[in-house]
Write a protein that holds these residues in place. Structure first.
Motif, PDB file in Angstrom:
ATOM      1  N   GLY A 186       0.586  -1.332   0.019  1.00  0.00           N
ATOM      2  CA  GLY A 186      -0.032  -0.275  -0.051  1.00  0.00           C
ATOM      3  C   GLY A 186       0.805   1.175   0.075  1.00  0.00           C
ATOM      4  N   GLY A 187       2.095   1.352   0.445  1.00  0.00           N
ATOM      5  CA  GLY A 187       2.801   2.632   0.546  1.00  0.00           C
ATOM      6  C   GLY A 187       3.245   2.939  -1.033  1.00  0.00           C
ATOM      7  N   PRO A 188       3.837   4.022  -1.011  1.00  0.00           N
ATOM      8  CA  PRO A 188       4.470   4.024  -2.496  1.00  0.00           C
ATOM      9  C   PRO A 188       5.566   3.406  -2.813  1.00  0.00           C
ATOM     10  N   VAL A 189       5.711   3.094  -4.061  1.00  0.00           N
ATOM     11  CA  VAL A 189       6.704   2.118  -4.788  1.00  0.00           C
ATOM     12  C   VAL A 189       7.656   2.880  -5.475  1.00  0.00           C
ATOM     13  N   ALA A 190       8.918   2.737  -5.216  1.00  0.00           N
ATOM     14  CA  ALA A 190      10.029   2.893  -6.194  1.00  0.00           C
ATOM     15  C   ALA A 190      10.812   1.770  -7.009  1.00  0.00           C
ATOM     16  N   CYS A 191      10.650   1.788  -8.483  1.00  0.00           N
ATOM     17  CA  CYS A 191      11.190   0.818  -8.898  1.00  0.00           C
ATOM     18  C   CYS A 191      12.512   0.952  -9.503  1.00  0.00           C
ATOM     19  N   VAL A 192      13.610   0.202  -9.017  1.00  0.00           N
ATOM     20  CA  VAL A 192      14.752   0.406  -9.374  1.00  0.00           C
ATOM     21  C   VAL A 192      15.730  -0.593  -9.943  1.00  0.00           C
ATOM     22  N   TYR A 193      16.660  -0.374 -10.540  1.00  0.00           N
ATOM     23  CA  TYR A 193      17.747  -1.333 -11.110  1.00  0.00           C
ATOM     24  C   TYR A 193      19.191  -0.759 -10.758  1.00  0.00           C
ATOM     25  N   GLN A 233       3.775   4.264 -18.755  1.00  0.00           N
ATOM     26  CA  GLN A 233       2.398   4.253 -19.059  1.00  0.00           C
ATOM     27  C   GLN A 233       1.341   3.983 -18.293  1.00  0.00           C
ATOM     28  N   LYS A 234       1.514   2.813 -17.406  1.00  0.00           N
ATOM     29  CA  LYS A 234       0.838   2.368 -16.590  1.00  0.00           C
ATOM     30  C   LYS A 234       0.543   2.982 -15.373  1.00  0.00           C
ATOM     31  N   TYR A 235       1.601   3.428 -14.681  1.00  0.00           N
ATOM     32  CA  TYR A 235       1.552   3.956 -13.492  1.00  0.00           C
ATOM     33  C   TYR A 235       2.080   5.483 -13.234  1.00  0.00           C
ATOM     34  N   GLU A 236       2.701   5.999 -14.368  1.00  0.00           N
ATOM     35  CA  GLU A 236       3.228   7.373 -14.320  1.00  0.00           C
ATOM     36  C   GLU A 236       4.452   7.355 -13.375  1.00  0.00           C
ATOM     37  N   THR A 237       5.031   6.381 -13.305  1.00  0.00           N
ATOM     38  CA  THR A 237       6.280   6.186 -12.562  1.00  0.00           C
ATOM     39  C   THR A 237       7.687   5.680 -13.290  1.00  0.00           C
ATOM     40  N   SER A 238       8.659   6.032 -12.841  1.00  0.00           N
ATOM     41  CA  SER A 238       9.853   5.791 -13.778  1.00  0.00           C
ATOM     42  C   SER A 238      10.580   4.480 -13.262  1.00  0.00           C
ATOM     43  N   ARG A 250       6.326  14.038  -3.853  1.00  0.00           N
ATOM     44  CA  ARG A 250       7.228  15.018  -4.626  1.00  0.00           C
ATOM     45  C   ARG A 250       8.724  15.082  -3.899  1.00  0.00           C
ATOM     46  N   ASP A 251       8.638  15.364  -2.516  1.00  0.00           N
ATOM     47  CA  ASP A 251       9.925  15.418  -1.927  1.00  0.00           C
ATOM     48  C   ASP A 251      10.594  14.154  -2.156  1.00  0.00           C
ATOM     49  N   SER A 252      10.195  12.940  -1.840  1.00  0.00           N
ATOM     50  CA  SER A 252      10.929  11.755  -1.997  1.00  0.00           C
ATOM     51  C   SER A 252      11.397  11.591  -3.360  1.00  0.00           C
ATOM     52  N   GLN A 253      10.615  11.900  -4.169  1.00  0.00           N
ATOM     53  CA  GLN A 253      11.139  11.756  -5.552  1.00  0.00           C
ATOM     54  C   GLN A 253      12.424  12.803  -5.680  1.00  0.00           C
ATOM     55  N   ARG A 254      12.475  13.935  -5.232  1.00  0.00           N
ATOM     56  CA  ARG A 254      13.480  14.833  -5.359  1.00  0.00           C
ATOM     57  C   ARG A 254      14.937  14.188  -4.616  1.00  0.00           C
TER      58      ARG A 254
END
Ligand code: FAD
Length: 604
Positions: free
Chosen positions: A31-38, A68-73, A191-195
């Motif tokens: 349920g929390g925010p998800v960051a996809c990383v490699y 496209q699906k989640y607007e996340t990078s 936003r601040d996490s993204q930054r």
């Protein structure tokens, strides 16, 4: 779903998809925010050029799907140095940056990779985070398979390490589970996490314009043969299921018909899960029970799991013969032959077509891989390790477990030694009867009538003239004149090696004997010097051995022979060593007697 869940970092490696991705699914469920990383560079140095290129395209495809699906990078983080400690540090920095508490990832199963993952997970946990590996690369994890495969019982008359016991294990293990859809949404990072993440990682959106490392132009060209996108993956599966699966049983060996799925690079990079492919290949039956449309195709996916089980059990699968005495085989060192094979210039059209297809597309159908492998190990007597290394460098679907298992088998030292040798002139009658496969990949022979296409040297001059071929000028001369002589020479080498091996390595029926499991040298020592060695069984197992390679002999003749090698070589002939050799001989005799009984029972 946790009400005020903290963030999760999902670490992508060879699982570059959003569908049926257990780690991503679990992150969404939290349920929390998800960051996809490699992690840049991680795993990549172990990949050869062809596959590195594929993986770089596949990461871009994953990034597009996420956008496209989640607007996340997809975020790329770069460790400060090589090694698992730096990777763990880089991941902890990502977790810290966004205040995440969980790291989810898909497990890898090659022994070194699995150890590396365990260490990284440990370091992450020591940093105060949660870390969890998920399944998904295989239908079943090797350790689960192992419980069935290594129970010590042979399954009927099936040989240890072959597909039959694996099929039995598969039945016992039950359901492969439901294919998971892509998560419906992924909570974006504030936003601040993204930054903050931007300070330690680069978004793939920004990396898009930069070329990821300087890849060989040759490897870039390979990609023209493939659609490395999520749509391309789905299309490859759909087309195969709709148009080819029904005919798979009958046509899978026809290289000229392109009758197979070509899904291997998508599976190797994790752009599709084996479970998705397996489920798609089933059909409904009366009573709602599903069964495979093609048994052979579904079993292909089990071969995949079998390879990983073999690697799990024998971590030296990728670099040392599983039949230990095969280390002494006298392989040819002929570099000219090896280069001719690699470049597709052997003068045998089916071999050359395969090796050129590999060079231009990074892929070959299975029966052509087998034909080219058989040519290398059986006719040129060149080591399977050379073949493995070339395939590793050039395949876009390279998979260390599968490649190693198949090359060990081709090189006669694997658990499932091939019970055949593929003839480069007669085998195309079934693999390329129309000659179209050769015409595609060896265009200089394209105008030859089918009758001559697999043996152009036999074509009359007027046929060659009409086809505008000057032998030796347009197409190379055969690198071996007499196939039968070449084949017999390899056979002789192999039999010499079999005869000179310690009797320890054969049953009375002539079957090769291997360690049942990869035991430590301390354990081997303990076993060999133990008078009560019977308590240790099973420590050895006999494996399928091609009839012509079986080295049979009477118990007496073979146990009295002076060993030329021993699994535990003793350098000084101390009294303990002499005693141990005696015990070892005694244990050999007991083993041989046991195998003798088994061989008698085993009528094959
Ligand atoms: C010497 C040699 C080396 C090989 N090296 C590799 C390799 O590095 N990577 C690889 O994916 N395959 C390897 N294979 C196995 C096989 O040739 C390829 O998986 C297959 O040709 C891929 O084409 P496909 O996807 O159309 O297969 P299909 O016939 O459509 O089969 C579907 C899938 O089943 C799996 N599969 C098929 N055959 C095997 C097999 N014998 N063992 C394990 N899994 C199998 C693959 O994932 C494949 O994509 C090798 C075979 C040989 C003889």
């Amino acid at each position: 779903m946790e009400k005020t869940a903290t963030g999760t970092v999902v670490w992508f490696r060879r699982d570059l998809r959003i569908h049926d991705h257990q780690a991503l699914h679990a992150a969404w469920k939290r349920g929390g925010p998800v960051a996809c990383v490699y992690v840049q560079g991680f795993d990549e140095d172990k990949l050869a050029r062809a596959q590195q290129t594929w993986m770089s395209q596949a990461r871009k495809a994953l990034h597009r799907s996420l956008m496209q699906k989640y607007e996340t990078s997809l975020w790329c983080c770069k460790p400060s140095a090589h090694g698992y400690e730096s990777v763990a540090q880089a991941l902890k920095t990502c977790l810290d940056a966004i205040g995440a508490t969980h790291l989810f990832y898909s497990r890898r199963y090659e022994p070194d990779a699995a150890t590396e993952d365990d260490r990284i997970e440990q370091l992450i946990k020591e940093g105060g985070f949660n870390a969890r590996g998920f399944e998904g690369h295989l239908l079943f994890q090797p350790m689960e398979v192992d419980k069935w495969m290594s129970s010590g019982k042979r399954i009927g008359r099936a040989h240890y390490g072959t597909l039959l016991p694996m099929l039995h294990a598969f039945k016992q293990m039950g359901d492969i589970g439901k294919v998971l859809p892509a998560p419906p949404s992924l909570p974006c990072l504030p936003r601040d996490s993204q930054r903050k993440l931007e300070l330690v990682c680069t978004s793939m959106t920004k990396k898009k314009s930069q070329k990821e490392g300087a890849l060989a132009p040759w490897a870039d060209k390979l990609m023209q043969a493939w659609d490395v996108t999520e749509e391309g993956t789905r299309k490859a599966l759909d087309e195969f299921i709709r148009q080819k699966l029904q005919k798979y049983e009958a046509q899978r060996s026809r290289a000229d018909l392109q009758a197979v799925s070509c899904l291997s690079p998508y599976l190797a990079s994790g752009m599709i899960s084996p479970r998705t492919v397996y489920a798609a290949s089933l059909q409904g039956e009366q009573g709602g029970k599903q069964s495979p449309v093609s048994k052979t195709f579904s079993r292909r996916l089990l071969w995949r799991d079998l390879a990983y089980w073999q690697f799990y059990r024998y971590p030296h699968l990728s670099h040392k013969p599983l039949r230990a005495h095969h280390t002494s085989h006298a392989w040819s060192q002929n570099r000219e032959h090896l280069i001719a094979w690699q470049k597709g210039r052997t003068g045998f059209p089916i071999v050359d077509a395969g090796m050129r297809q590999l060079w231009h597309t990074g892929w070959m159908p299975q029966n052509i891989r087998m034909a080219t492998a058989s040519f290398l190990t059986e006719y040129l007597n060149i080591s399977w390790l050379e073949g493995l290394s070339w395939y590793r460098d050039t395949l876009v679907d390279h998979d260390l477990a599968i490649n190693s298992m198949m090359w060990q088998n081709a090189g006669r030292s694997g658990l499932d030694q091939w019970n055949f040798v593929i003839h480069p002139i007669t085998s195309p009658k079934s693999s390329d009867p129309t000659g179209e496969y050769v015409r595609t990949w060896v265009p200089e022979l394209a105008k030859l009538p089918t009758r001559w296409i697999h043996q152009p040297w036999e074509a009359p001059d007027q046929v060659l003239d009409a086809a505008q071929i000057r032998m030796e000028v347009d197409y190379p001369t055969r690198i071996i004149d007499n196939l039968e002589d070449a084949r017999n020479a390899t056979l002789k080498q192999t039999l010499d090696m079999q005869r000179s091996a310690d009797p320890f390595f054969h049953t009375v029926g002539g079957y090769d004997v291997i360690w049942f499991r990869d035991i430590s040298s301390a354990e081997k020592e303990a076993y060999l010097s133990s008078v009560d060695f019977q308590a240790w069984e099973p420590v050895f197992v006999h494996v399928f051995t091609r009839k012509e390679l079986r080295h049979a002999g009477s118990v007496e003749e073979r146990t009295q022979k002076t060993p030329t090698s021993s699994p535990v070589p003793s350098t000084k002939k101390s009294s303990t060593a002499r005693k141990r050799t005696k015990v070892q001989r005694a244990s050999n005799q007991t083993l041989l007697r046991r195998y003798y009984r088994e061989a008698q029972e085993d009528t094959e």
